[in-house]
Design an enzyme around this catalytic site. Structure first.
Site, short mmCIF file in Angstrom:
data_model
loop_
_atom_site.label_atom_id
_atom_site.label_comp_id
_atom_site.label_asym_id
_atom_site.label_seq_id
_atom_site.Cartn_x
_atom_site.Cartn_y
_atom_site.Cartn_z
CB SER A 137 -0.90 0.02 1.24
OG SER A 137 -0.15 0.43 2.39
CG ASP A 138 1.42 5.80 -1.40
OD1 ASP A 138 2.34 6.03 -0.58
OD2 ASP A 138 1.30 6.43 -2.46
CD1 TRP A 139 1.54 7.76 5.48
CD2 TRP A 139 3.74 7.39 5.41
NE1 TRP A 139 2.06 8.16 6.68
CE2 TRP A 139 3.42 7.95 6.67
CE3 TRP A 139 5.07 7.08 5.14
CZ2 TRP A 139 4.37 8.20 7.65
CZ3 TRP A 139 6.03 7.33 6.11
CH2 TRP A 139 5.68 7.89 7.35
#
Length: 706
Positions: free
Chosen positions: A262-264
């Protein structure tokens, strides 16, 4: 570690140890110094959870990596090492031009070399994985993250994305100077509505498959190791919870078998999207969609175990994710050497100093190759060192030339424009607008304008892409005093230049050129380097044209020369349809011309491609390079198709008054497109061919696919 040994290790892991591998945190979690605040406090990880975590993002120095890895291994029951990841986007401490500038070179070999060198420095600092390249297709310069991209064209972006992955990863991750590459953001993030970051995306399946997928497909074919999800929705479902996108498209159709990360904070943000009630529900949605690593939330760590024990999620889902993570660690050689050679170095600082000394001169040549000459009324190059040159403007002395994602770059080491020009010109005067007498006496005046580094990049969207009004007024005042004006632009996105283009004799697009930016700019201004870069994104004539791109679809009422004065056609009342500067545009100090064009055949088939040969002439006395571009138009198709599409590009060097032949080979694969059934194939029929030096290249012939 061989496969059977890895299997044995895997089989000895507890459920909590497996879940831990799917979590990622920052180095702050391993620091006992100071007050614990922010994400560290919010996630509330206990010792057992912390020392089963799988990866770290955002370390800086090799000593920090060694300390964390050592501390971690002392507390991890099975001795499974951490992976260290970072945003190595256009260099590590030594900063190359931003990716959009690198795309301007239209040079896959150069991009691959930059990735290789960036890897070398990053590995010397203990990094194992880079969150690069960004393969998002971008057509709206209001979006700040266009600076991380390869621009508006799927073909160019695919070729450059492949080059990045091959450069980072090399032939084997066991090589000491390689990084595992993570391509991002899957999928459609470049079409964020209104150019606003983290915003909604609404595009058709046809658009996704035809234009957004190709660069990711190229990365996967280059065996990229990780794919990062995007923040946006696709078909109404956020990417990090999108089973169709991650399971069907990425895993099944594209055949990706690596790690999905996932992204942050994206998994926790499923709550803000209002498709998850709480963190526990967000966890279920993300893991069922296929996300292997949860970046910087505690969702997986706190809730996955409960789902498995309650039988709501199949343990095999977890097993597959953890196996992928362990496999990458093994490919990186971390089980044999968790420090990847750092402990074997006698002097870490000396090693890094040696690497930086190797990189510094290369950043200068790369930067000079990325500068795009947009306008030149014979004022450039500046022919003699004794020319009286004035320099003015907010970017004249700034060290802010690195751009976004240069968080480790040292601005004190940056060569400013003033410092670069001092090296080349004996009679350089740094001026202010009050020095009217001085400005009037210069042979020419260089006005350095543009953005600050925080005005483009992530979370740096803009509603207006013109220069600040005070900069425009400064330029106009200088022009009133001395009309021999050269404008330098420092920026991370296409800029609307309509309000300045008539107040100068030359414009050099410098982007954020990196550590050696000022020296590279001076090299071009004085003619030591002949500019050859081309625009990877169209420069609009007004923000109202956005999104603007060269490969737009045919319309039922197109504007052309014969009907341009009619009312009921696709046009604006107040401006032309065309951009100020089109995709692929860029001038040279040389004068190039396309000469004779020859087709090896008037038709092609699946088994018989055709070759198109064009003679490129240099009509000047200056040696130079240019990018020859080939575009194709499908005359009749099942669905509406672009007016033309880039299908080939070659950078060629031509001696003064010389000529060189460029050969393009066209196969049936170049003619394939996504049909209404979302399947890719080519239609038999006629195709127009355009060859030249930008996307407005003239027609040179046609052929038939049989």
């Amino acid at each position: 570690m061989n496969n059977s040994e890895l299997k044995k290790l895997f089989n000895s892991m507890t459920l909590s140890e497996k879940v831990g591998q799917m979590g990622q945190v920052t180095p702050d979690f391993f620091s006992n110094e100071g007050e614990i605040t922010g994400p560290v406090a919010e996630m509330k990880l206990n010792s057992g959870e912390l020392y089963s975590i799988g990866s770290i993002l955002g370390t800086h120095k090799p000593e920090q990596v060694i300390d964390i890895q050592k501390k971690y291994l002392e507390n991890n029951r099975l001795g499974i090492p951490l992976m260290f990841m970072a945003d190595v986007i256009h260099g590590y401490e030594t900063i190359f031009p931003i990716p959009l500038a690198l795309a301007s070179t239209f040079d896959t070999n150069l991009v691959k070399k930059v990735a290789q060198l960036s890897s070398k420095e990053a590995v010397g600092n203990g990094i194992h994985v880079t969150f690069s390249p960004m393969a998002d297709l971008v057509r709206d310069p209001r979006w700040g993250r266009v600076l991380e991209s390869n621009g508006e064209d799927p073909h160019l972006s695919s070729k450059l994305t492949q080059a990045y992955v091959e450069g980072y990863q090399g032939k084997s991750l066991l090589h000491k100077n390689t990084l595992a590459s993570c391509v991002k953001h899957f999928l459609g993030y470049g079409s964020s509505e209104a150019g606003r970051d983290y915003n909604t995306v609404s595009v058709s399946d046809l658009e996704l498959y035809q234009n957004h997928l190709p660069a990711f497909k190229a990365a996967i074919e280059a065996q990229v190791k990780l794919v990062m999800t995007s923040f946006n929705t696709v078909k109404g479902i956020p990417s990090s919870a999108n089973k169709w996108l991650l399971g069907n498209v990425l895993r099944k159709e594209l055949g990706f078998d690596g790690i999905i990360i996932s992204d942050w904070g994206a998994i926790q943000e499923l709550i803000n999207h209002r498709i998850a009630e709480d963190s526990k529900e967000a966890t279920r949605l993300a893991v069922e969609a296929g996300v292997d690593i949860d970046m910087m939330t505690s969702s997986y760590i706190k809730h996955l175990g409960d789902f498995i024990e309650d039988g709501e999620i199949n343990i095999e889902t977890i097993n597959q994710a953890v196996w992928r993570i362990l496999t990458l660690k093994n490919e990186l050689g971390l089980f044999e050497d968790p420090y990847r050679g750092l402990m074997k170095l006698e002097n870490l600082d000396q090693n890094l100093d040696n690497i930086r000394k190797e990189l510094e001169p290369i950043t200068r040549s790369v930067a000079s190759d990325s500068l795009v000459l947009l306008k030149n009324e014979g004022i450039l190059p500046i022919k003699t060192k004794s020319t009286k040159v004035g320099l003015i403007g907010p970017k004249a002395q700034t060290k802010d030339l690195l751009g976004a994602w240069s968080w480790i770059g040292d601005k004190s080491e940056v060569i400013s424009i003033y410092e670069g020009l001092q090296e080349q010109f004996e009679r350089l005067t740094l001026s202010t607008i009050d020095d009217t007498d001085s400005i009037s006496k210069q042979d020419l005046v260089i006005v350095a304008l543009g953005e600050n580094s925080d005005e483009s990049g992530e979370a740096a969207s803009r509603s207006s892409i013109q220069l600040q009004q005070e900069q425009v007024e400064l330029l106009k005042k200088v022009y009133e005093i001395n009309q021999n004006v050269v404008v330098l632009l420092i920026n991370g996105r296409p800029i609307d230049l309509t309000n300045i283009v008539n107040y100068c004799k030359a414009i050099l697009e410098c982007w954020f050129p990196g550590t050696s930016g000022g020296a590279a700019i001076a090299d071009v201004l004085c003619g030591r380097v002949n500019p050859s870069a081309k625009l990877p994104m169209s420069f609009p004539a007004s923000v109202g044209q956005i999104p603007i791109y060269y490969n737009y679809l045919s319309t039922g009422r197109p504007k052309n020369e014969s009907n341009k004065d009619e009312k009921y056609i696709s046009k604006y009342l107040d401006i032309a349809n065309d951009p100020l500067y089109p995709f692929g545009f860029g001038l040279s100090f040389s004068n190039f011309e396309c000469g004779k064009v020859e087709f090896s055949s008037g038709s092609l088939s699946k088994d018989a491609p055709i070759k198109i040969t064009v003679t490129i002439k240099n009509l000047s006395n200056i040696s130079g390079k240019t990018v020859v571009q080939l575009y194709i138009e499908d005359k009749i198709a099942e669905v509406a198709r672009p007016v033309r599409e880039l299908k080939g590009f070659t950078k060629v060097s031509v001696e003064p008054l010389g000529c060189e032949e460029v050969v393009f080979e066209i196969t049936d694969k170049d003619l394939m497109y996504i049909h209404s059934n979302l399947k890719e194939s080519a239609d038999k029929g006629s195709f127009n061919v355009y060859i030249g030096f930008d996307s407005l290249a003239p027609k040179v012939g046609e052929f038939v696919l049989v």
